[in-house]
Enzyme design. Structure first.
Site, PDB file in Angstrom:
ATOM      1  N   GLU A   7      16.603 -35.410  10.930  1.00 44.27           N
ATOM      2  CA  GLU A   7      17.965 -35.036  10.266  1.00 44.27           C
ATOM      3  C   GLU A   7      18.792 -35.990  10.774  1.00 44.27           C
ATOM      4  O   GLU A   7      19.913 -36.682  10.017  1.00 44.27           O
ATOM      5  CB  GLU A   7      18.433 -33.926  10.296  1.00 44.27           C
ATOM      6  N   ASP A 101      16.605 -30.249  10.709  1.00 41.11           N
ATOM      7  CA  ASP A 101      16.908 -28.833  11.078  1.00 41.11           C
ATOM      8  C   ASP A 101      16.172 -27.773  10.366  1.00 41.11           C
ATOM      9  O   ASP A 101      16.023 -27.926   9.238  1.00 41.11           O
ATOM     10  CB  ASP A 101      18.572 -28.702  10.915  1.00 41.11           C
ATOM     11  N   ASP A 103      16.370 -25.173   8.632  1.00 39.65           N
ATOM     12  CA  ASP A 103      16.903 -24.232   7.601  1.00 39.65           C
ATOM     13  C   ASP A 103      16.967 -24.734   6.395  1.00 39.65           C
ATOM     14  O   ASP A 103      16.449 -25.776   6.185  1.00 39.65           O
ATOM     15  CB  ASP A 103      18.537 -23.953   8.209  1.00 39.65           C
ATOM     16  N   TYR A 319      19.105 -23.561  18.934  1.00 44.57           N
ATOM     17  CA  TYR A 319      20.040 -23.901  17.699  1.00 44.57           C
ATOM     18  C   TYR A 319      20.895 -23.138  17.194  1.00 44.57           C
ATOM     19  O   TYR A 319      21.097 -21.804  17.299  1.00 44.57           O
ATOM     20  CB  TYR A 319      18.767 -23.735  16.665  1.00 44.57           C
ATOM     21  N   ARG A 321      22.834 -22.890  14.174  1.00 47.91           N
ATOM     22  CA  ARG A 321      23.381 -22.303  13.024  1.00 47.91           C
ATOM     23  C   ARG A 321      22.375 -21.153  12.719  1.00 47.91           C
ATOM     24  O   ARG A 321      21.855 -21.154  11.543  1.00 47.91           O
ATOM     25  CB  ARG A 321      23.108 -23.429  11.932  1.00 47.91           C
TER      26      ARG A 321
END
Length: 655
Positions: A7, A101, A103, A319, A321
């Site tokens: 990312e 990432d 997600d 991580y 988030r």
């Protein structure tokens, strides 16, 4: 060639180092059989309305709703060079590992590139919870199949398309309605931003409409066996309001006089209850943002940026988030490695470690409650505190303390409530006796900061019938306080726990308690966007809605600004991720709803503040103030159909 698609450049460098891909290429790092490249966030964006037709360049009610038959994406101009790099690498790749990432947005960043570049080869997924070397090696040894995370992409696409449909159509709709009413600004509407704004507007309204009411308390100073303590007068039921407050001054004066004239108060009853408070869980992002707002005065975006730096730059924490505060059972085996890393990072922790019990298995270790991510905790590698800013270190220490607290006993205390009688008046006293300090010796969580100080007092030894000396009875005049303005931390908490704020029984029944508005990854950006657009004003830590925000919330239909409805949509995105709802079905429902709103609201007249202007010299319509290159002027509200204008003389211009 196997291509790892990351990312961000920093993420790419960390993974490339472990893979041995050290030779620099154009926008990539090259190894023997492996190449690592990276995006710079989203390289693509949903095409603007004009991409679907020249007619959409101008804003007109006649062109609404805009609903693409075939969705299009465009390369972002700023990162077009890196897109070309990835497009070339995808054409050469025999396999792709998505390493963005972990997600749904990370999934979308990679998948939209694979789709646009028509990559059809095998896909695997690298699922990382931390960017330290041990975590990367562990994740590389257990790559997921691409199919396993594919529905995350559809969930992200659904979010993106719903945001586009609502943002593009309703922003144009209400801006045009505003212009018709003489409002010379853009009324920006968003799927998440507008309900979030509503939360602040509602709080502002509650503060503005609040009427302070006076009430009276009697604080009684007592003692037994020479030990002083404080009791409070209990008004008779006939003299109380719903909150138990005395609103009759004469009644309170009479009570204070009677208590003062009495020499003793007799204990009628007492009840002691033992409490055991477990240590607070490690943070998820929302809780971290809430605590950092309260303790450190940090904004939501500031906290996210710091947490991201601790994860990416310092490799000090996992991580950030995450929406989960629990840890998988398997990570209990990593406790010694985490402890060693923490001690090497900060040797001053040695005395604290002497109090920790490494064998304690707190409630945090729970596979059933771990989602795609786990709680934010320190990594198994030492960090360099000297390289951290003061704020980074403060946030790191909060994260570290919540992890270490899992290895300390519960905080235990006895809470005693006493009822006494003095003449005809009744009194109550509350005391707290700490038995085991436990984790509170490490974490000074001020959970009792809003409670009266007498609730923390240590009471003397009392029993039924004990006679206590009355030393003083103080009459206090108090007023009910208005609700406090929301801080960013309060707003994050309200967004996360929106189910508690929903009054509609139908919505409440559908809404899971775990469903909020926005996600851990997006809430900070939503708040920042509202501040940047001028909808939210920040005064020290307090947030207030601007006049434009109040205008917008009053103008839009209730469903558009309803946090409960938005949370239902977020729930639908979870259903897509779980495979119980399709992307196409979700977007079709959104499109139908938008079309209905446009039809229903197209004839609305907005009540917006507007300066009275002249009538148009061409069509006699009302005129509105606009800004031009040479300053403000009056323009026909039927523009562009009527181009009538009237100059504003300098002596009538507003300062």
């Amino acid at each position: 060639m196997r291509l790892f698609l990351c990312e961000k450049p920093s993420q790419g460098r960390d993974i490339a180092k472990v893979l041995g891909a050290t030779r620099r290429g154009d926008g990539c790092l090259i190894g023997t059989e492996t190449t690592v490249s990276w995006c710079i966030g989203h390289l693509l964006e949903t095409a603007s309305p004009e991409a679907y037709g020249e007619q959409f360049k101008s804003w007109s009610l006649d062109h609404l709703p805009i609903i693409p038959a075939q969705w299009m994406v465009e390369v972002k101009p700023k990162t077009a060079a890196q897109f070309k790099v990835i497009k070339r690498l995808l054409s050469e790749a025999s396999a792709v590992v998505i390493a963005t990432d972990a997600d749904r947005e990370g999934e979308m960043i990679a998948r939209e590139l694979l789709e646009l570049c028509k990559y059809r080869g095998p896909v695997q997924r690298l699922w990382l919870s931390a960017l330290n070397e041990a975590s990367i090696r562990n994740a590389l040894s257990s790559l997921k199949s691409g199919q396993e995370t594919f529905l995350l992409y559809h969930s992200a696409l659904a979010r993106s398309r719903a945001d586009w449909l609502i943002g593009m159509n309703l922003s144009r709709l209400f801006t045009l309605l505003g212009r018709r009413a003489g409002y010379d600004g853009v009324l920006s509407v968003g799927r998440v931003q507008t309900p979030t704004l509503r939360l602040v507007v509602d709080r502002d309204r509650a503060i503005a409409s609040f009427i302070s009411v006076p009430y009276w308390e009697v604080e009684v100073h007592l003692s037994s066996m020479g030990q002083p303590f404080i009791a409070s007068w209990l008004p008779p039921s006939s003299g109380q309001d719903e909150a138990g407050r005395c609103l009759q001054q004469a009644l309170a004066i009479q009570a204070a006089q009677e208590i003062s004239s009495g020499k003793t108060a007799t204990v009628l009853s007492l009840q002691t209850e033992r409490f055991r408070e477990p240590p607070p869980l490690p943070f998820d992002l929302s809780t971290l943002q809430e605590v950092c707002s309260r303790k450190l005065g940090l904004g939501a975006q500031e906290t996210l940026n710091i947490a991201q730096a601790l994860y990416e730059t310092h490799k000090a924490t996992t991580y950030p988030r995450s929406d989960c505060r629990y840890l998988p059972e398997s990570m209990f085996n990593e406790v010694p490695a985490v402890f060693d890393a923490l001690l090497k990072t900060d040797p001053a922790l040695q005395p604290t470690f002497g109090r920790l019990d490494r064998s304690l298995h707190s409630r945090v270790w729970n596979d059933a409650k771990v989602t795609a991510h786990h709680g934010i905790i320190p990594t198994t590698e030492p960090a360099n505190l000297a390289r951290m800013s003061e704020q980074e270190r403060q946030v790191y220490e909060l994260i570290r303390s919540h992890y270490l607290a899992q290895f300390l006993p519960h905080h235990e205390f006895d809470r005693t409530q006493v009822e006494l009688k003095c003449g005809t008046e009744r009194l109550t006293a509350v005391g707290k006796q700490i038995l085991i300090q436990g984790w509170k010796g490490l974490l000074y969580e001020n959970t009792e900061e809003d409670e009266p100080s007498q609730k923390h007092q240590v009471l003397p030894v009392l029993q039924q019938g004990t006679q206590c000396a009355v030393n003083d009875a103080e009459l206090k005049s108090v007023r009910t306080a208005a609700p406090k303005p929301l801080t960013e931390g309060d707003l994050i908490k309200a967004m996360k726990n929106v189910a508690k704020l929903v009054n509609d029984p139908r919505l409440k029944q559908k809404l899971r308690d775990t469903t909020g508005i926005g996600t851990e990854a997006t809430r900070a950006g939503i708040i920042k966007g509202l501040i940047d657009r001028g909808y939210l004003l920040k005064k020290k830590r307090a947030l207030m809605a601007s006049a434009a925000a109040h205008t917008l919330i009053e103008a839009v239909p209730a469903a558009v600004a309803d946090p409960g409805m938005t949370a239902i949509w977020e729930q639908a995105l979870d259903e897509i991720e779980a495979g119980r709802l399709t992307l196409d079905a979700f977007v079709a429902k959104q499109a139908n709803w938008i079309a209905q709103l446009v039809e229903q609201c197209g004839a609305l007249t907005l009540a917006v503040p507007v300066e009275a202007g002249p009538t148009c010299p061409i069509c006699n319509a009302s005129m509105r103030r606009r800004k031009g290159k040479s300053g403000p002027f009056w323009s026909c509200t039927h523009y562009p159909d009527c181009k009538g204008t009237v100059p504003i003389r300098k002596d009538t211009r507003r300062s």
